[in-house]
Write a protein that holds these residues in place. Sequence first.
Motif, mmCIF file in Angstrom:
data_model
loop_
_atom_site.group_PDB
_atom_site.id
_atom_site.type_symbol
_atom_site.label_atom_id
_atom_site.label_comp_id
_atom_site.label_asym_id
_atom_site.label_seq_id
_atom_site.Cartn_x
_atom_site.Cartn_y
_atom_site.Cartn_z
ATOM 1 N N VAL A 90 99.289 44.378 44.247
ATOM 2 C CA VAL A 90 99.841 44.542 45.792
ATOM 3 C C VAL A 90 100.514 43.459 46.225
ATOM 4 N N GLY A 91 101.726 43.509 46.683
ATOM 5 C CA GLY A 91 102.239 42.490 47.489
ATOM 6 C C GLY A 91 103.614 42.023 46.836
ATOM 7 N N MET A 92 104.058 42.747 45.789
ATOM 8 C CA MET A 92 105.206 42.471 45.144
ATOM 9 C C MET A 92 106.523 43.041 46.112
ATOM 10 N N GLU A 133 88.733 36.014 36.790
ATOM 11 C CA GLU A 133 89.712 34.945 36.535
ATOM 12 C C GLU A 133 91.083 35.565 36.362
ATOM 13 N N ILE A 134 91.470 36.872 36.036
ATOM 14 C CA ILE A 134 92.674 37.236 36.041
ATOM 15 C C ILE A 134 93.121 37.470 37.420
ATOM 16 N N ILE A 135 92.109 38.325 38.171
ATOM 17 C CA ILE A 135 92.627 38.467 39.683
ATOM 18 C C ILE A 135 92.667 37.010 40.544
ATOM 19 N N ALA A 145 95.431 41.652 42.984
ATOM 20 C CA ALA A 145 95.167 42.415 41.776
ATOM 21 C C ALA A 145 93.951 43.231 41.896
ATOM 22 N N SER A 146 93.945 44.442 41.611
ATOM 23 C CA SER A 146 92.591 45.550 41.402
ATOM 24 C C SER A 146 92.503 45.953 40.160
ATOM 25 N N GLY A 150 89.574 53.351 33.746
ATOM 26 C CA GLY A 150 89.966 54.825 33.294
ATOM 27 C C GLY A 150 90.903 55.203 34.226
ATOM 28 N N LYS A 151 90.852 56.428 35.010
ATOM 29 C CA LYS A 151 91.945 56.954 35.777
ATOM 30 C C LYS A 151 91.542 56.742 37.136
ATOM 31 N N ARG A 152 90.465 55.705 37.708
ATOM 32 C CA ARG A 152 90.336 55.860 38.884
ATOM 33 C C ARG A 152 89.788 54.272 39.047
ATOM 34 N N ARG A 153 90.373 53.810 40.696
ATOM 35 C CA ARG A 153 90.223 52.308 40.746
ATOM 36 C C ARG A 153 88.842 51.982 40.955
ATOM 37 N N ILE A 154 88.360 50.976 40.258
ATOM 38 C CA ILE A 154 86.915 50.354 40.687
ATOM 39 C C ILE A 154 87.041 49.962 42.150
ATOM 40 N N SER A 155 88.078 49.281 42.649
ATOM 41 C CA SER A 155 88.226 48.692 43.986
ATOM 42 C C SER A 155 89.442 49.082 44.527
ATOM 43 N N GLU A 156 89.627 49.852 45.567
ATOM 44 C CA GLU A 156 91.218 50.225 46.119
ATOM 45 C C GLU A 156 91.638 49.101 46.774
ATOM 46 N N PRO A 157 92.767 48.474 46.403
ATOM 47 C CA PRO A 157 93.294 47.348 46.905
ATOM 48 C C PRO A 157 93.874 47.695 48.573
#
Length: 777
Positions: A90-92, A133-135, A145-146, A150-157
Amino acid sequence: MSHDHNHDDSNKESCCTDQGCTTNRHPKELKFKKSLTLIQPSPPPSQPKDDCCANETLPEESSAMVADAIGRKPTHGAQPNEHARTYAIVGMDCSSCALTLEKHLKAHAAVASVNVHFATGKMAIEHDNSVEEIIREVAKAGYTASLLSGKRRISEPKTDKSGLYSFVLSGVLLLCGWLSSYTNVSPLLTDLLYAVSIVIGGYKPARSAYYAIKSRALDMNVLMTAAVIGAAAIGEWFEGATVVWLFALGNLLQTHSMEKTRNSIRNLLELAPSEAWVASGKQLVRRAVEDIAIGDVIVVKPGDKIPLDGTVMQGESSINQAPITGESIPVDKSIGDPVYAGTINEHGLLEIQVTKLAADTTLARITDLVEQAQGKKAPTEAFVDRFARIYTPIVFALAVTVMVLPPVLGSGTWEEWFYKGLELLVIACPCALVISTPVAIVSAIGNAARHGVLIKGGAFLEVTGRISAIAFDKTGTLTEGRPKVAAVIATGATEEELLSIAYTLEQCATHPIARAVVHYTVGKGISPRSGDRPRNLVGRGVSGYLDGREHYAGNLRLFEELNTPLGDIESLIRSLQQDGHSIVLVGTQQRILGALAVADTVRESSVTALRDLRRAGMQHIVMLTGDNEGTAQRVAAHTGVSRYMAQLLPEHKMAAVKQLQDEGHLVAMVGDGINDAPALATADVGIAMGGAGTDTAMETADIVLMADNLEKLPYTVNLSRQAIRIIKQNIGFSLLIKAAALLLIFPDLLTLWMAVISDTGAAVIVILNSMRLLKVR
């Protein structure tokens, strides 16, 4: 039409014993294009090879034939990399941000590879360090970054609203400064308002520019920040503040437009409910779909969406499968039928046994494959990127030259040429040009997915838009693929004996004609005989020993090779073939016992699809079949194909596709996804039909029509052609705007804020033009 028995519509082999029939399918998973994978497992150790029908074309030979079609040896599928992950970013603000983030992360020792795609807002990265670290590294570059699991977000940004707040505040200060310039307020205060407006609105671009410079990237943020600083340096505070505000406005409009495009795929995920009613004893328990295991029984009420793939255990209903297949007419489902996550239970209570986990459902796989496809660069996009990498530094160098050289040579003032150089800096970033292709491709692929068509990448979208010839497999593609026995001719045995022998030989074959024979004999109440040593005679038929003597069931070619006298039955066979029947001859090497005439029916949806293709200007529509001339002629006349080629073995179909290519055509081959592999591999684009429920087709085809018919094919061709037109429009418009801006600099007709509008405005227009592809029906 003679009985092919070349399994030209099946890759499965059969095996029979004298007690009955067991099947060893030997599945072949075939990558149609360069990523060929061919898996040919050996028979289980407990089952000797002699028990199965011996295939005269050995697996190694089949593999080599398919490998030759694509110019490489078959290999086994690669194992997934446990270090490869996907993140939502998010933010690009623009496409150049993706390059900056890529370069920033590539400099990190723990990162093996990274690919950031602005159009999808996704980052695919392979790293050895932790997710946290990547986040943090992404945050350093100015983005959020989030991790996607799989096909679902762990945490919706969360949506970043700081850009909107700074845009509004910067605009208010800009307006106050502009109004104060028409009053008696001190010019120093006016400049101060402009300066604060620049700091507030330009903080984020300046921060991104800092990380871009650290990553040695020359993106829009660097160029815009340099232009604003330069404007302030020569006292053009109003120009600088206007540039910052217009740049922020353009970025907000781009982000809003891109979110609409990205939502075309996100909405696919929301088709399936997140919870389901699970049968637990005599009670129903509400559970998250991620917690439901294979084998659990779920209950779906009328009007509800089906949460997971499964098989109907109890109940009957009509299911709206439009979210998966694009078919508008509901499909009746009863006990034993498959159902898919995201489809709608129209009426009737259903008990469904789960067959796939939430991350592996057909809908989840579609979403995953579409997101991967949107991240793949098309040839046009790759070319534009290469052009942009050359264009930007050239114009940047030209800007520096314009700032320095003319004043040094005594032509004009430093301030005058410095301003022109700043304008060139703004024009140096080809934002609109760079996003002209990916946004169109994302929009087209997203639209196609919603209508039941899975396009596996921009390259295949582009090729499909340029194809001039389409080749179709016949059985199961143009026809129903479910032939029926129309006549039985017994000459050397009674009808019952003839059918019993045919049943014994054909009972384990999976070819549609063989199944038709078995279905007919079962319906007649006839039992098979005891048999052993069965063989599958590829392209001709099958054989086996009955009462110690080898018997055969197959096409006319088989018995001609055996030099079996045909007698009076030959004329009848020829007559039936001319009427469009497939012929299954039954007998020994010495004599013919009789024949079965089998007929297949043409799909009405195929007739309609081919008619629409001709209306769209597709002149070369070719049918390839292993059947004989008579049947091919009948089907060709019914469907209206322009050419047909009959009596083809798989390698002959490959040669037919090559022939079309040698004639100068870009060729699409349409089949069922795993059959006719050499032809599909040879074609410029392989199109599989009936992808719903066919995992191999979804994985291997270039384009998958999820429904088991061709009605979406004309739409796919039209969508691809419109995508190419829009891409050309976008590229032409972007280059025209840049050229116009460059020409207007030197006659002093261009201002700095006009240069910003020409860049950010063109980017917004390109995005909006590409979004028209979301509306194509």
